[in-house]
Design a protein around this motif. Structure first.
Motif, mmCIF file in Angstrom:
data_model
loop_
_atom_site.group_PDB
_atom_site.id
_atom_site.type_symbol
_atom_site.label_atom_id
_atom_site.label_comp_id
_atom_site.label_asym_id
_atom_site.label_seq_id
_atom_site.Cartn_x
_atom_site.Cartn_y
_atom_site.Cartn_z
ATOM 1 N N SER A 299 -24.016 -1.134 -52.718
ATOM 2 C CA SER A 299 -23.109 -0.080 -52.262
ATOM 3 C C SER A 299 -23.529 1.211 -52.945
ATOM 4 O O SER A 299 -23.682 1.237 -54.178
ATOM 5 C CB SER A 299 -21.650 -0.413 -52.609
ATOM 6 N N LEU A 300 -23.714 2.258 -52.189
ATOM 7 C CA LEU A 300 -24.190 3.510 -52.763
ATOM 8 C C LEU A 300 -23.059 4.249 -53.472
ATOM 9 O O LEU A 300 -21.950 4.365 -52.932
ATOM 10 C CB LEU A 300 -24.772 4.406 -51.671
ATOM 11 N N PRO A 301 -23.318 4.775 -54.673
ATOM 12 C CA PRO A 301 -22.318 5.609 -55.343
ATOM 13 C C PRO A 301 -21.999 6.849 -54.506
ATOM 14 O O PRO A 301 -22.830 7.334 -53.734
ATOM 15 C CB PRO A 301 -23.011 5.999 -56.659
ATOM 16 N N ASP A 302 -20.790 7.365 -54.673
ATOM 17 C CA ASP A 302 -20.352 8.517 -53.882
ATOM 18 C C ASP A 302 -21.285 9.709 -54.040
ATOM 19 O O ASP A 302 -21.566 10.426 -53.070
ATOM 20 C CB ASP A 302 -18.933 8.923 -54.286
ATOM 21 N N GLU A 303 -21.768 9.941 -55.274
ATOM 22 C CA GLU A 303 -22.619 11.111 -55.487
ATOM 23 C C GLU A 303 -23.969 10.972 -54.781
ATOM 24 O O GLU A 303 -24.535 11.967 -54.320
ATOM 25 C CB GLU A 303 -22.832 11.361 -56.983
ATOM 26 N N ILE A 304 -24.461 9.745 -54.653
ATOM 27 C CA ILE A 304 -25.703 9.513 -53.925
ATOM 28 C C ILE A 304 -25.475 9.743 -52.432
ATOM 29 O O ILE A 304 -26.280 10.391 -51.747
ATOM 30 C CB ILE A 304 -26.237 8.092 -54.167
ATOM 31 N N CYS A 305 -24.380 9.221 -51.923
ATOM 32 C CA CYS A 305 -24.050 9.437 -50.510
ATOM 33 C C CYS A 305 -23.934 10.925 -50.197
ATOM 34 O O CYS A 305 -24.441 11.398 -49.169
ATOM 35 C CB CYS A 305 -22.750 8.730 -50.158
ATOM 36 N N GLN A 306 -23.278 11.662 -51.070
ATOM 37 C CA GLN A 306 -23.099 13.092 -50.848
ATOM 38 C C GLN A 306 -24.435 13.823 -50.859
ATOM 39 O O GLN A 306 -24.687 14.711 -50.028
ATOM 40 C CB GLN A 306 -22.184 13.686 -51.914
ATOM 41 N N ALA A 307 -25.318 13.446 -51.783
ATOM 42 C CA ALA A 307 -26.629 14.084 -51.845
ATOM 43 C C ALA A 307 -27.431 13.802 -50.581
ATOM 44 O O ALA A 307 -28.097 14.706 -50.033
ATOM 45 C CB ALA A 307 -27.383 13.601 -53.079
ATOM 46 N N LEU A 308 -27.374 12.572 -50.094
ATOM 47 C CA LEU A 308 -28.094 12.229 -48.863
ATOM 48 C C LEU A 308 -27.466 12.913 -47.654
ATOM 49 O O LEU A 308 -28.168 13.348 -46.732
ATOM 50 C CB LEU A 308 -28.105 10.712 -48.675
ATOM 51 N N ASP A 309 -26.135 13.009 -47.654
ATOM 52 C CA ASP A 309 -25.454 13.735 -46.580
ATOM 53 C C ASP A 309 -25.930 15.182 -46.522
ATOM 54 O O ASP A 309 -26.205 15.734 -45.448
ATOM 55 C CB ASP A 309 -23.938 13.722 -46.788
ATOM 56 N N ASP A 310 -26.024 15.794 -47.681
ATOM 57 C CA ASP A 310 -26.379 17.213 -47.748
ATOM 58 C C ASP A 310 -27.809 17.462 -47.269
ATOM 59 O O ASP A 310 -28.069 18.388 -46.494
ATOM 60 C CB ASP A 310 -26.221 17.733 -49.178
ATOM 61 N N VAL A 311 -28.744 16.648 -47.721
ATOM 62 C CA VAL A 311 -30.149 16.904 -47.392
ATOM 63 C C VAL A 311 -30.451 16.586 -45.929
ATOM 64 O O VAL A 311 -31.399 17.127 -45.352
ATOM 65 C CB VAL A 311 -31.075 16.091 -48.327
ATOM 66 N N SER A 312 -29.647 15.722 -45.312
ATOM 67 C CA SER A 312 -29.909 15.327 -43.926
ATOM 68 C C SER A 312 -28.927 15.931 -42.935
ATOM 69 O O SER A 312 -28.962 15.590 -41.745
ATOM 70 C CB SER A 312 -29.854 13.800 -43.801
ATOM 71 N N ALA A 313 -28.047 16.804 -43.403
ATOM 72 C CA ALA A 313 -26.962 17.316 -42.553
ATOM 73 C C ALA A 313 -27.497 18.020 -41.310
ATOM 74 O O ALA A 313 -28.304 18.947 -41.410
ATOM 75 C CB ALA A 313 -26.088 18.269 -43.350
ATOM 76 N N PRO A 314 -27.062 17.601 -40.126
ATOM 77 C CA PRO A 314 -27.451 18.300 -38.903
ATOM 78 C C PRO A 314 -26.688 19.620 -38.775
ATOM 79 O O PRO A 314 -25.625 19.790 -39.383
ATOM 80 C CB PRO A 314 -27.039 17.324 -37.795
ATOM 81 N N VAL A 315 -27.235 20.537 -38.016
ATOM 82 C CA VAL A 315 -26.582 21.827 -37.818
ATOM 83 C C VAL A 315 -25.644 21.727 -36.620
ATOM 84 O O VAL A 315 -26.088 21.589 -35.482
ATOM 85 C CB VAL A 315 -27.615 22.942 -37.590
ATOM 86 N N HIS A 316 -24.347 21.753 -36.888
ATOM 87 C CA HIS A 316 -23.327 21.713 -35.842
ATOM 88 C C HIS A 316 -22.528 23.005 -35.915
ATOM 89 O O HIS A 316 -21.718 23.195 -36.823
ATOM 90 C CB HIS A 316 -22.380 20.517 -36.031
ATOM 91 N N ARG A 317 -22.759 23.889 -34.996
ATOM 92 C CA ARG A 317 -22.001 25.136 -34.965
ATOM 93 C C ARG A 317 -20.970 25.075 -33.834
ATOM 94 O O ARG A 317 -20.450 23.997 -33.539
ATOM 95 C CB ARG A 317 -22.970 26.311 -34.812
ATOM 96 N N TYR A 318 -20.658 26.194 -33.275
ATOM 97 C CA TYR A 318 -19.664 26.238 -32.200
ATOM 98 C C TYR A 318 -20.063 25.273 -31.079
ATOM 99 O O TYR A 318 -21.226 25.225 -30.701
ATOM 100 C CB TYR A 318 -19.570 27.664 -31.661
ATOM 101 N N PRO A 319 -19.110 24.477 -30.531
ATOM 102 C CA PRO A 319 -17.670 24.501 -30.785
ATOM 103 C C PRO A 319 -17.207 23.532 -31.880
ATOM 104 O O PRO A 319 -16.006 23.360 -32.079
ATOM 105 C CB PRO A 319 -17.100 24.060 -29.442
#
Length: 326
Positions: A299-319
Motif C-alpha cells: 500500500s503506497l504511503p499518502d505522500e508517495i501517492c501525492q507525489a505521483l499524482d502531482d508529477v502525472s497530473a493531466p491538464v483539465h481546464r474549463y469546464p
C-alpha cells in the motif's frame, strides 16, 4: 487476494484481473502456467474478448477451465462488438452481439459468462438496441452481469442512466473497462466521475502504461519487449516521450524509497484509485505475472501517492476547472 464488489452489484472479483489479449499467440503450456499461478494466488477475474486471437484466447481459456482450474472458481469476463473489418470496426447491433455471445460460449465451453461487455460504442447502432442485447443475455442466463468498454464519459452516462431508468426490467451496468495508468489519466476527466456517480466499477486496462511504467524502456528498448516488436512498437511508442520519462523517473524514485519495484508502485497506485475495482494485467509469462501479483501486500504511503499524482497530473481546464477560480 482481496476481493472487491464490481460497481454497485453483488459480484465480487479479485482486485487484480488476468488479461488474455495476447493468448492468441501464447503457447498453451505458458497460458496454463499463468492461469495456475493466478488461481493459486487467489485471483478470480479473467478478462478476454471474442476478437483476441480471432477467438483463440477464449478457446484456450475454455480448455484450461476444463482440465486445470474449476470453472466455478473463476469470474469469466468477455466482450463482443469489435469486428475485424476495416470498413466497420464496431458492430453494436443486437443481432451481432447475441450471435457473438453464443460463439464465445461455445469456445469457452460454458453455458454462461460472469461478465459480458460491449467492447466499444457503435455510433451507427441505436444505443437502446445495443443495451437490449445485454438485457437479453442476462435474462436468458447466458451472462450474469453486463458492462461496457471504451465508452467516453457521455456515452457511459447515457448507457448507465438508460439501464437504471427501468429497474427490474433492464440490467444495470456493473463495469466499464478503460485504459488507466499514471501515463494515461484521461478517464479522470469524465469517465471516472460518471462511473463513481452511477455505481459502475472501473476495470483499468494497460495499468502499467503498456509496460513503460516498469522502467524497462528508460535506457533503451529491449529486443524481447513489446516495444521491440514490429507489431506492437506503435502501441508502446506514444508513452516513450519526455513527459512519460519524467513520470517513470518519479515511479523509480518512489520504488527505491519503498524497497519495491517500479511495477509494484505503478500497479498499486492505479489499483487503489477511487472508483477502481480491478486493474487487468496482461502478463506474457509466469515470471511477469508473479511480479504483478506481489503487489498484494503493498500500500503506497499518502505522500508517495501525492507525489505521483502531482508529477502525472493531466491538464483539465474549463469546464472541469472550478468556475470561481477563472
Amino acid at each position: 487476494m482481496e476481493q472487491r464488489h464490481l460497481g454497485r452489484t453483488g459480484l465480487r472479483v479479485s482486485r487484480i484481473g488476468l488479461g488474455t489479449l495476447t493468448w492468441g499467440h501464447t503457447d498453451e503450456n505458458d497460458a496454463a502456467d499463468l492461469m495456475k499461478a493466478f488461481w493459486e494466488a487467489g485471483g478470480t477475474l479473467v478478462d478476454t474478448a471474442d476478437v483476441y486471437g480471432d477467438g483463440e484466447a477464449e478457446y484456450l481459456l475454455g480448455r484450461l477451465m476444463e482440465r486445470l482450474v474449476p470453472r466455478h472458481d473463476l469470474v469469466v469476463a468477455t466482450k463482443a462488438g469489435s469486428v475485424p473489418d476495416p470498413e466497420r470496426r464496431v458492430d453494436g447491433s443486437r443481432g451481432h452481439l447475441l450471435a457473438a455471445l453464443d460463439a464465445s460460449l461455445a469456445r469457452l465451453g460454458t453455458d454462461h459468462v460472469d461478465l459480458w461487455q460491449v467492447h466499444a460504442f457503435d455510433p451507427d447502432a441505436p444505443l437502446d438496441e445495443t443495451l437490449q442485447a445485454l438485457d437479453i443475455a442476462v435474462s436468458s442466463g447466458r451472462a450474469r452481469y453486463a458492462g461496457v468498454a471504451n465508452f467516453c464519459g457521455w456515452q457511459l452516462a447515457k448507457a448507465a442512466t438508460w439501464q437504471l431508468a427501468a429497474p427490474g426490467t433492464r440490467t444495470r451496468l456493473a463495469s466499464t473497462q478503460m485504459e488507466y495508468s499514471l501515463l494515461q489519466r484521461g478517464v479522470e476527466r469524465e469517465v471516472l466521475p460518471a462511473a463513481v456517480d452511477l455505481g459502475v466499477g472501473l476495470l483499468p486496462s494497460s495499468p502499467l502504461g503498456r509496460g513503460v511504467l516498469t522502467g524497462k524502456y528508460r535506457r533503451a528498448t529491449p529486443a524481447d519487449s513489446r516495444g521491440g516488436s514490429d507489431q506492437l512498437a506503435p502501441f508502446v511508442a506514444p508513452y516513450l516521450d519526455d513527459a512519460a520519462s519524467r513520470i517513470v523517473d518519479a515511479v523509480v524514485t518512489a520504488a527505491d524509497g519503498l524497497a519495491a519495484t517500479p511495477l509494484q508502485v505503478a500497479l498499486a497506485w492505479v489499483r487503489d484509485r477511487p472508483g477502481v475495482t480491478a486493474p487487468i494485467v496482461g502478463a506474457r509469462n509466469a515470471q511477469q505475472l508473479a511480479a504483478a501479483l506481489s503487489v498484494e501486500t503493498l500500500s503506497l504511503p499518502d505522500e508517495i501517492c501525492q507525489a505521483l499524482d502531482d508529477v502525472s497530473a493531466p491538464v483539465h481546464r474549463y469546464p472541469d476547472q472550478d468556475w470561481s477560480t477563472l
